[in-house]
Design an enzyme around this catalytic site. Structure first.
Site, short mmCIF file in Angstrom:
data_model
loop_
_atom_site.label_atom_id
_atom_site.label_comp_id
_atom_site.label_asym_id
_atom_site.label_seq_id
_atom_site.Cartn_x
_atom_site.Cartn_y
_atom_site.Cartn_z
N LYS A 1 0.83 -1.21 0.00
CA LYS A 1 0.00 0.00 0.00
C LYS A 1 0.86 1.26 0.00
CE LYS A 1 -3.57 2.49 2.56
NZ LYS A 1 -4.63 2.43 3.58
N HIS B 1 -9.61 -31.06 -34.13
CA HIS B 1 -10.42 -29.86 -33.85
C HIS B 1 -11.42 -30.13 -32.74
CE1 HIS B 1 -9.50 -28.60 -38.28
NE2 HIS B 1 -8.44 -28.57 -37.48
#
Length: 512
Positions: free
Chosen positions: A135, A273
């Protein structure tokens, strides 16, 4: 002097890093085992108790949760009132925090872990220090990754401090680190309670690879692995040969593994596929390969092959004759590997198939603005539980063939139809907007191979009687389908007309 607070679980490369800090005028505050390692290395350290003026208590659960620590981390150096408060309370600013957390992940990965052990490895003070430092990154450097030691030390040696951009980057990493840590804890504890639909879902993955591109070359892509990796996964496979797997390779290989785990006999799955173009089984792997190849000798070209037995020489020699993208198996005999590896670009992957029945995790797919999550379709079924709804009863042999077809159709895209016998798939129709077109494609693929052994599986119910009629007209003798249509009777009547044995499972296997 500047001050660094160092408290790590992973102590690899720690000593050289801290020695570098000391050489650049940092005094070191440390705790517990970290302090002992640094002391043993001849590095002078300050005990955390000397900073907090309070002893560690509750078996070490409380030692850094103290204003003398967090005041030193959170004070904004540019605010005179903050600095005056520190001076008044005799709090020394902390300029660098090097912290990594209790090994919660490593603890819960142990197969015999007890809840109490997991709880004790939930770090509280560590994340609090990391968050405070992150922070206040404008003034404080936070290091949670030993991979950043060199850059941090280099900047301090050259400039006397880390660059602000570096501190911002490290702060963002620190919050990702604590977020992922908390996500694992929340997942674990939620699972302990048995809750299936928490009001908030927190998942975490680790970056495994930045890919060259995604489905298409203009799309960027990244590969992330579950923070608690699954062992029966293409991401856990050892790549023995060939270039990197592409985005599409990984999707095809994943689908091949989902399919191959259905079968116990020597089996070969050819995936193209994300659809099975051929599945063959036999008494030997070579026989299974021959049948998978015969199932669709055109579509298998450029396919992904999964085999559930170690690849032998004779099978490898046959596979070597055509172009294949990937071969994934429990292993390769040395001579088989030598044959397949002659092709530069084929990917050869080895995976532990003994883990194929490990508990599966939920699967997620993205949609715009959110995601869907569901259990994997791993339902175990027994054909003795199926219900025959026609005048003609299936034979035991037909039931076995129907089960083979039923397992195969689970892995074809809906609407899916599979024609098969006891050896292989004969025709696969998938991904069509209506079921009759899928059936026509499957029948066309099967061609003259349809005989008295041929059976048909449909992943979902027949909405009309036309599919069963078409099947009867082309010699299909047995059908498995879920049932559940308001027009089921039409299909039953049509099956009776053509002397077809039809069973209903009561369960569908739709796959979008």
């Amino acid at each position: 002097m500047k001050r660094a607070l160092v408290s790590v679980s992973d102590k690899e490369n720690l000593v050289p890093f801290v020695k570098g800090l000391v050489a650049n005028d940092f005094e070191i505050v440390s705790t517990g085992g970290t302090k002992k390692v640094l002391d043993d290395a001849g590095i002078q350290t300050i005990s955390i108790e000397d900073v907090t003026h309070f002893p560690e208590i509750l078996d070490g659960r409380v030692k850094t949760l103290n204003p003398y620590v967090h005041g030193g981390l959170l004070a904004r150096r540019e605010l005179p009132e903050h600095m005056a408060t520190l001076k008044k309370l005799n709090i020394t600013p902390i300029d660098l925090v090097c912290v990594n957390l209790y090994p919660f992940k490593q603890t819960i990965e142990k197969p015999d872990v007890k809840l109490a052990d997991a709880i004790e490895n939930i770090d509280i003070g560590g994340p609090s220090m990391v968050r405070s430092a992150a922070k206040n990154y404008r003034d404080v450097t936070v290091v949670v990754d030993k991979g950043d030691y060199d850059q941090v030390l280099s900047e301090i040696m050259e400039e006397g401090n880390t660059d602000l951009d570096t501190r911002a980057r490290l702060a963002a990493k620190a919050f990702r680190h604590t977020a992922a840590y908390d996500a694992l804890i929340s997942q674990y504890l939620t699972k302990q309670t048995g809750l299936e639909d928490p009001e908030q879902l927190t998942l975490t993955w680790d970056l495994k690879e930045t890919m060259r591109y995604g489905e298409n070359s203009h799309q960027k892509a990244w590969l992330y692995q579950d923070a608690l990796p699954k062992r029966f996964s293409v991401l856990s496979a050892e790549q023995l040969h060939g270039k990197k797997l592409s985005y599409n390779n990984i999707k095809d290989a994943d689908e091949a593994l989902r399919c191959i785990r259905e079968f116990d006999r020597p089996t070969v799955v050819a995936m193209k596929h994300m659809n099975p173009c051929g599945i063959g089984q036999g008494d030997t792997l070579e026989q299974a390969w021959d049948r998978a190849y015969e199932a669709d000798s055109v579509s298998i070209f450029g396919g992904v092959i999964a085999l559930n037995r170690k690849v032998d020489l004779v099978t490898a020699e046959k596979m070597h004759k055509i172009f294949l993208e990937i071969v994934i198996a429990p292993g390769f005999d040395d001579d088989a590997y030598a044959v397949l590896a002659k092709k530069k670009n084929i990917r050869l992957l080895s995976l532990d198939f003994s883990k194929k029945d490990e508990p599966t995790k939920h699967e997620v797919v993205s949609v715009m603005g959110g995601m869907l999550m569901q259990e994997q379709d791993t339902l175990a079924e027994d054909y003795h539980d199926w219900k025959c709804v026609t005048n003609v009863q299936p034979t035991e042999e037909q039931l076995k063939n129907l089960m083979f077809a039923w397992k195969a159709v689970k892995h074809a895209k809906s609407n899916a139809i599979v024609l098969a016998n006891d050896e292989r798939t004969l025709g696969v129709g998938e991904g069509q907007p209506n079921r009759i077109d899928s059936l026509k494609i499957a029948v066309k693929h099967a061609g003259d191979d349809i005989d008295d052994r041929t059976v048909m599986a449909s992943d979902a119910f027949f909405p009309f009687g036309d599919c069963v009629e078409f099947a009867g007209q082309h010699g299909i003798k047995a059908v498995v389908q879920p049932g559940g249509s308001i027009r089921d009777q039409e299909s039953i009547d049509m099956a009776n007309k053509y002397g077809i044995a039809m069973v209903m499972t009561g369960v569908r296997h739709f796959r979008h």
